[in-house]
Design an enzyme around this catalytic site. Structure first.
Site, PDB file in Angstrom:
ATOM      1  N   ASN A  62       0.833  -1.208   0.000  1.00 49.71           N
ATOM      2  CA  ASN A  62       0.000   0.000   0.000  1.00 49.71           C
ATOM      3  C   ASN A  62       0.862   1.249   0.000  1.00 49.71           C
ATOM      4  OD1 ASN A  62       0.457  -1.052   2.651  1.00 49.71           O
ATOM      5  ND2 ASN A  62      -1.141   0.239   3.503  1.00 49.71           N
ATOM      6  N   GLU A  64       0.417   5.198   0.637  1.00 52.13           N
ATOM      7  CA  GLU A  64      -0.499   6.218   1.159  1.00 52.13           C
ATOM      8  C   GLU A  64      -0.085   7.616   0.708  1.00 52.13           C
ATOM      9  OE1 GLU A  64      -1.032   5.468   5.380  1.00 52.13           O
ATOM     10  OE2 GLU A  64      -2.182   3.647   4.919  1.00 52.13           O
ATOM     11  N   CYS A  73      -4.229   0.689  -2.399  1.00 53.01           N
ATOM     12  CA  CYS A  73      -4.036  -0.568  -1.674  1.00 53.01           C
ATOM     13  C   CYS A  73      -2.937  -1.417  -2.330  1.00 53.01           C
ATOM     14  CB  CYS A  73      -5.322  -1.387  -1.693  1.00 53.01           C
ATOM     15  SG  CYS A  73      -6.667  -0.735  -0.719  1.00 53.01           S
ATOM     16  N   GLU A  75      -3.018  -4.619  -3.067  1.00 51.61           N
ATOM     17  CA  GLU A  75      -3.503  -5.553  -4.085  1.00 51.61           C
ATOM     18  C   GLU A  75      -3.585  -4.886  -5.451  1.00 51.61           C
ATOM     19  OE1 GLU A  75      -4.706  -4.893  -1.142  1.00 51.61           O
ATOM     20  OE2 GLU A  75      -5.587  -6.649  -0.165  1.00 51.61           O
ATOM     21  N   CYS A 112      -9.989  -5.582   0.439  1.00 55.45           N
ATOM     22  CA  CYS A 112     -11.164  -4.704   0.523  1.00 55.45           C
ATOM     23  C   CYS A 112     -12.030  -4.858  -0.731  1.00 55.45           C
ATOM     24  CB  CYS A 112     -10.734  -3.249   0.701  1.00 55.45           C
ATOM     25  SG  CYS A 112     -10.142  -2.470  -0.812  1.00 55.45           S
ATOM     26  N   CYS A 115     -10.563  -3.655  -4.070  1.00 54.83           N
ATOM     27  CA  CYS A 115      -9.533  -4.557  -4.584  1.00 54.83           C
ATOM     28  C   CYS A 115     -10.153  -5.839  -5.135  1.00 54.83           C
ATOM     29  CB  CYS A 115      -8.509  -4.870  -3.502  1.00 54.83           C
ATOM     30  SG  CYS A 115      -7.443  -3.449  -3.154  1.00 54.83           S
TER      31      CYS A 115
HETATM   32  N1  THU Z   1      -5.309  -1.550   2.471  1.00 51.85           N
HETATM   33  C1  THU Z   1      -4.763  -2.365   1.520  1.00 51.85           C
HETATM   34  O1  THU Z   1      -3.624  -2.157   1.080  1.00 51.85           O
HETATM   35  N2  THU Z   1      -5.505  -3.400   1.078  1.00 51.85           N
HETATM   36  C2  THU Z   1      -6.770  -3.680   1.503  1.00 51.85           C
HETATM   37  O2  THU Z   1      -7.410  -4.575   0.958  1.00 51.85           O
HETATM   38  C3  THU Z   1      -7.344  -2.942   2.616  1.00 51.85           C
HETATM   39  C4  THU Z   1      -6.625  -1.721   3.032  1.00 51.85           C
HETATM   40  C5  THU Z   1      -4.515  -0.402   2.922  1.00 51.85           C
HETATM   41  C6  THU Z   1      -5.067   0.933   2.486  1.00 51.85           C
HETATM   42  C7  THU Z   1      -4.517   1.859   3.556  1.00 51.85           C
HETATM   43  O3  THU Z   1      -3.212   2.258   3.169  1.00 51.85           O
HETATM   44  C8  THU Z   1      -4.419   0.985   4.790  1.00 51.85           C
HETATM   45  O4  THU Z   1      -4.475  -0.362   4.328  1.00 51.85           O
HETATM   46  C9  THU Z   1      -5.533   1.217   5.802  1.00 51.85           C
HETATM   47  O5  THU Z   1      -6.779   1.104   5.227  1.00 51.85           O
END
Ligand code: THU
Length: 160
Positions: A62, A64, A73, A75, A112, A115
């Site tokens: 991920n 940010e 994310c 994925e 999520c 994704c």
């Molecule tokens: N996140 C992912 O990388 N994948 C997911 O399927 C769920 C959430 C990340 C996004 C964000 O940077 C952090 O987790 C908190 O939500």
């Protein structure tokens, strides 16, 4: 009116050590990717590793952003890179691991919804299922034989 029941089948491994060797290796790639995640705001680090039918492994984590919705994310970072770099390769397996810097994550963390939709696109595109394995930092690993198990009633190009 009639009721329709939708069922999903998942397999659960007791821990990392129960995984078949090729999946354990892929999960190690995902763990390495997780450690490199850029998640200064949520402190929630996610790693993804994708095995392609040409033998290549593509990883992502991920990313940010101070403008929160601009982040992405793990994925999608991984699968879009796979699609960009190897557009004709099929995705065989995907290993996912997530953990917080605040506490140890012991439960399997599923991808999520956004994704799942992104992964679904590639499963439809290649017309072959993608195996998905997901875990926290430690503990059980969940396996889905196909993304479709994780996204019943999915939206795809056949509706367009
Ligand atoms: N996140 C992912 O990388 N994948 C997911 O399927 C769920 C959430 C990340 C996004 C964000 O940077 C952090 O987790 C908190 O939500």
């Amino acid at each position: 009116m009639k009721e329709v029941k939708i069922e999903s089948k998942l397999s659960v491994f007791d821990d990392f050590n129960e995984l078949p060797p090729d999946v354990a290796k892929l999960m190690e790639n995902a763990i390495e990717a997780r450690h490199n995640a850029y998640a200064p705001y949520s402190k929630f680090l996610v790693g993804a590793a994708i095995l392609l039918d040409n033998g290549e492994v593509v990883t992502g984590n991920n990313q940010e952003n101070a403008s929160y919705p601009s982040g992405l994310c793990a994925e999608r970072t991984a699968i879009y890179y796979a699609g960009a770099k190897f557009p004709n390769a099929k995705i065989l397996k995907m290993a996912l691991t997530a953990g917080s810097q605040i506490q140890t994550t012991k439960t399997p963390i599923p991808p999520c919804g956004a994704c799942r939709q992104a992964i679904a696109e590639y499963e439809f595109k290649q017309d072959d299922p993608i195996e998905i394995y997901f875990m926290g930092e430690t503990g059980k690993v969940v396996k889905s034989d196909s993304l479709a198990n994780l996204l019943p009633l999915g939206f795809d190009k056949s509706f367009l």
